[in-house]
Scaffold this active site. Structure first.
Site, PDB file in Angstrom:
ATOM      1  N   CYS A 166      -0.835  29.123   4.904  1.00  0.00           N
ATOM      2  CA  CYS A 166      -1.125  29.487   3.510  1.00  0.00           C
ATOM      3  C   CYS A 166      -1.596  28.289   2.692  1.00  0.00           C
ATOM      4  CB  CYS A 166       0.120  30.094   2.873  1.00  0.00           C
ATOM      5  SG  CYS A 166      -0.116  30.522   1.132  1.00  0.00           S
TER       6      CYS A 166
ATOM      7  N   ILE B 191       6.541  39.338   6.991  1.00  0.00           N
ATOM      8  CA  ILE B 191       7.350  39.134   8.201  1.00  0.00           C
ATOM      9  C   ILE B 191       6.672  38.093   9.106  1.00  0.00           C
ATOM     10  CG2 ILE B 191       8.250  40.234  10.300  1.00  0.00           C
ATOM     11  CD1 ILE B 191       9.806  41.159   7.918  1.00  0.00           C
ATOM     12  N   HIS B 192       5.435  38.366   9.486  1.00  0.00           N
ATOM     13  CA  HIS B 192       4.570  37.418  10.202  1.00  0.00           C
ATOM     14  C   HIS B 192       5.018  36.981  11.599  1.00  0.00           C
ATOM     15  CE1 HIS B 192       2.411  37.552   6.552  1.00  0.00           C
ATOM     16  NE2 HIS B 192       2.983  36.561   5.918  1.00  0.00           N
TER      17      HIS B 192
ATOM     18  N   CYS C 111      -4.711  41.065  -7.909  1.00  0.00           N
ATOM     19  CA  CYS C 111      -3.778  40.243  -7.143  1.00  0.00           C
ATOM     20  C   CYS C 111      -3.436  39.064  -8.046  1.00  0.00           C
ATOM     21  CB  CYS C 111      -4.488  39.793  -5.871  1.00  0.00           C
ATOM     22  SG  CYS C 111      -3.511  38.721  -4.832  1.00  0.00           S
TER      23      CYS C 111
ATOM     24  N   GLY D 286       2.269  31.764  -5.208  1.00  0.00           N
ATOM     25  CA  GLY D 286       3.688  31.698  -5.538  1.00  0.00           C
ATOM     26  C   GLY D 286       4.544  32.778  -4.912  1.00  0.00           C
TER      27      GLY D 286
ATOM     28  N   HIS E  68      -7.192  35.096   6.765  1.00  0.00           N
ATOM     29  CA  HIS E  68      -8.293  34.638   5.926  1.00  0.00           C
ATOM     30  C   HIS E  68      -8.541  33.195   6.321  1.00  0.00           C
ATOM     31  CE1 HIS E  68     -10.486  35.733   2.282  1.00  0.00           C
ATOM     32  NE2 HIS E  68      -9.767  36.829   2.235  1.00  0.00           N
TER      33      HIS E  68
ATOM     34  N   SER F 192       5.357  41.163  -3.457  1.00  0.00           N
ATOM     35  CA  SER F 192       5.315  40.669  -2.087  1.00  0.00           C
ATOM     36  C   SER F 192       6.217  39.449  -2.005  1.00  0.00           C
ATOM     37  CB  SER F 192       3.868  40.305  -1.743  1.00  0.00           C
ATOM     38  OG  SER F 192       3.793  39.785  -0.436  1.00  0.00           O
TER      39      SER F 192
ATOM     40  N   CYS G  41       3.611  26.610  -4.613  1.00  0.00           N
ATOM     41  CA  CYS G  41       4.691  27.378  -3.984  1.00  0.00           C
ATOM     42  C   CYS G  41       5.535  26.415  -3.179  1.00  0.00           C
ATOM     43  CB  CYS G  41       4.109  28.458  -3.073  1.00  0.00           C
ATOM     44  SG  CYS G  41       5.364  29.533  -2.327  1.00  0.00           S
TER      45      CYS G  41
ATOM     46  N   GLU H 224      -4.825  31.326  -9.989  1.00  0.00           N
ATOM     47  CA  GLU H 224      -5.918  32.226  -9.676  1.00  0.00           C
ATOM     48  C   GLU H 224      -5.480  33.682  -9.660  1.00  0.00           C
ATOM     49  OE1 GLU H 224      -6.957  30.404  -5.961  1.00  0.00           O
ATOM     50  OE2 GLU H 224      -5.614  31.733  -4.882  1.00  0.00           O
TER      51      GLU H 224
ATOM     52  N   CYS I  88       4.538  28.057   3.970  1.00  0.00           N
ATOM     53  CA  CYS I  88       4.152  28.842   5.147  1.00  0.00           C
ATOM     54  C   CYS I  88       2.931  28.161   5.777  1.00  0.00           C
ATOM     55  CB  CYS I  88       3.841  30.290   4.754  1.00  0.00           C
ATOM     56  SG  CYS I  88       5.285  31.148   4.080  1.00  0.00           S
TER      57      CYS I  88
HETATM   58  N1  SAH Z   1       5.015  34.539  -1.594  1.00  0.00           N
HETATM   59  C1  SAH Z   1       4.740  35.935  -1.423  1.00  0.00           C
HETATM   60  C2  SAH Z   1       3.495  36.422  -2.142  1.00  0.00           C
HETATM   61  C3  SAH Z   1       2.237  35.572  -2.097  1.00  0.00           C
HETATM   62  S1  SAH Z   1       1.300  35.506  -0.607  1.00  0.00           S
HETATM   63  C4  SAH Z   1       4.698  36.277   0.049  1.00  0.00           C
HETATM   64  O1  SAH Z   1       4.701  35.352   0.854  1.00  0.00           O
HETATM   65  O2  SAH Z   1       4.708  37.443   0.400  1.00  0.00           O
HETATM   66  C5  SAH Z   1       0.720  37.144  -0.328  1.00  0.00           C
HETATM   67  C6  SAH Z   1       0.417  37.419   1.134  1.00  0.00           C
HETATM   68  O3  SAH Z   1      -0.723  36.659   1.578  1.00  0.00           O
HETATM   69  C7  SAH Z   1       1.583  37.025   2.051  1.00  0.00           C
HETATM   70  O4  SAH Z   1       1.815  38.042   2.992  1.00  0.00           O
HETATM   71  C8  SAH Z   1       1.013  35.770   2.725  1.00  0.00           C
HETATM   72  O5  SAH Z   1       1.647  35.512   3.923  1.00  0.00           O
HETATM   73  C9  SAH Z   1      -0.453  36.136   2.866  1.00  0.00           C
HETATM   74  N2  SAH Z   1      -1.342  35.018   3.178  1.00  0.00           N
HETATM   75  C10 SAH Z   1      -1.226  33.718   2.829  1.00  0.00           C
HETATM   76  N3  SAH Z   1      -2.248  32.999   3.334  1.00  0.00           N
HETATM   77  C11 SAH Z   1      -3.019  33.848   4.034  1.00  0.00           C
HETATM   78  C12 SAH Z   1      -4.221  33.709   4.795  1.00  0.00           C
HETATM   79  N4  SAH Z   1      -4.819  32.524   4.935  1.00  0.00           N
HETATM   80  N5  SAH Z   1      -4.739  34.813   5.376  1.00  0.00           N
HETATM   81  C13 SAH Z   1      -4.134  36.024   5.233  1.00  0.00           C
HETATM   82  N6  SAH Z   1      -3.015  36.219   4.524  1.00  0.00           N
HETATM   83  C14 SAH Z   1      -2.459  35.148   3.939  1.00  0.00           C
END
Ligand code: SAH
Length: 348
Positions: A120, A217-218, A106, A161, A288, A193, A113, A93, A117
């Site tokens: 995600c 970072i999260h 984006c 990814g 999200h 990212s 992936c 996508e 996480c």
């Molecule tokens: N793998 C890379 C890039 C893809 S994700 C990374 O992790 O940075 C891009 C961003 O979207 C990341 O910061 C990820 O943590 C965030 N993301 C994933 N799922 C999400 C969600 N449900 N709500 C908000 N951000 C989200």
């Protein structure tokens, strides 16, 4: 030979040599190369400034594979989401996000992936495969081929990814996106990212162009981060912060706000301290909902207090606008919805 897997420079040399070898004059190769990325066309036959015979010879010797556009959905906020089907049937996508004069794409760098996480949607589908350069840059090319064309001013590798775990492809794609003989988007308008995949950060740092780096970072402690992002066991926070400090350009921290999980004042304090160590800018991301099972978004007020605390500690911070929530436009959500849940309403 697939011309779209080469850098624009390589493709031009190959095409110039080929043109000469068939007696057409090297400049015909340069003309053809321009139609890969700069003034893209969908097929060799459409290279109407080239003699018909030469176009036929190109088609016999080279390919310019297309991605099949399967679905388009548009959000009430103007965000558009596209699902592309690749030659082997895998789906990826791409999201186009308008904001004032900017149109940010984006894009996805892998199908699925490996990193899992917790919040995600892409992680939930597991790793399927790496994308090749033409499948990554092809997302930008395909949208430019639409009528009317949709052209990116900015690119973020925040689709499906982990781009730095697919460096050989991403390395070529960065050249295609940035090169004046390619798509010609300024390096400062292209953001990678990453979860903090250290070998990839080093590879990116070694490139001369000013590509931007964002790090997911999260969580500000190893204990919490490891529960949200299993990759933290391989590359703990301290090593990621060190890599960010050594990166010669300004780094952005991404921090998704998970209600009751990582959004307390103690987290804000610790996050601000980490950001200070590497002079990072902090981007707070509202969760999200949809792809993320078992998490709830932090309230608006909660996000604002969290941001204020970080700012009070002398760190620059912004709250990212949530876009396309009505079309599940966060990482992996389109594919998950399309392939394993229900059928979304057909796109117009
Ligand atoms: N793998 C890379 C890039 C893809 S994700 C990374 O992790 O940075 C891009 C961003 O979207 C990341 O910061 C990820 O943590 C965030 N993301 C994933 N799922 C999400 C969600 N449900 N709500 C908000 N951000 C989200």
């Amino acid at each position: 030979m697939n011309l779209l897997d080469l850098t624009p420079g390589q493709a031009e040399s190959v095409l110039r040599e080929f043109a000469q070898s068939v007696g057409a004059g090297a400049y015909r190769g340069t003309q053809a190369a321009r139609h890969l990325w700069t003034s893209p066309v969908g097929s060799f036959e459409e290279m109407s400034d080239l003699p018909k015979e030469f176009r036929a010879k190109l088609a016999e010797n080279f390919t310019m594979p297309r991605l099949a556009l399967e679905t388009m959905q548009e959000s009430s906020d103007g965000t558009r989401k596209f699902l592309f089907r690749m030659a082997d049937g895998q789906a990826i996508e791409t999201v186009a996000i308008p904001d004032g004069d900017r149109l940010t794409f984006c894009i996805s760098s892998q199908a699925g992936c490996a990193l899992q996480c917790a919040f995600c949607a892409t992680g939930a589908m597991g790793f399927l495969r790496n994308l090749s350069p033409h499948e990554i840059a092809g997302q930008v090319r395909e949208l430019a081929l639409l009528d009317p064309p949709i052209k990116a001013t900015n690119i973020v590798f925040m689709g499906m990814g982990e781009p730095l775990m697919n460096w050989p492809s991403v390395d070529v794609v960065l050249t295609i996106l940035n090169s004046p003989n390619g798509i010609g988007i300024g390096a400062r308008h292209i953001t990678l990212s990453t979860v903090g995949w250290l070998p990839g950060i080093e590879a990116l740092a070694a490139r001369a162009e000013q590509f931007r780096l964002a790090i997911s970072i999260h969580a500000p402690t190893d204990g919490l981060r490891a529960t949200l992002m299993p990759v933290n066991t391989k590359f703990p926070l301290a090593s990621v912060i060190e890599a960010a400090a050594n990166f010669d350009r300004r780094v952005t921290f991404e921090y998704v706000m998970l209600g009751g999980v990582n959004d307390q004042m103690e987290h804000a304090n610790a996050l601000a301290a980490l950001a200070q160590q590497c002079k990072a800018f902090v981007n707070l991301i509202p969760l999200h909902p949809g792809g993320a099972m078992g998490f709830t978004p932090t309230s608006r007020d909660g996000i604002h207090s969290f941001a204020r605390r970080i700012k009070d500690r002398g760190v620059e911070v912004a709250i990212r606008k949530s876009r396309g929530t009505d079309i599940s436009a966060a990482c992996g959500q389109l594919r998950v919805e399309r392939l394993t849940r229900r059928r979304p309403p057909e796109a117009e």
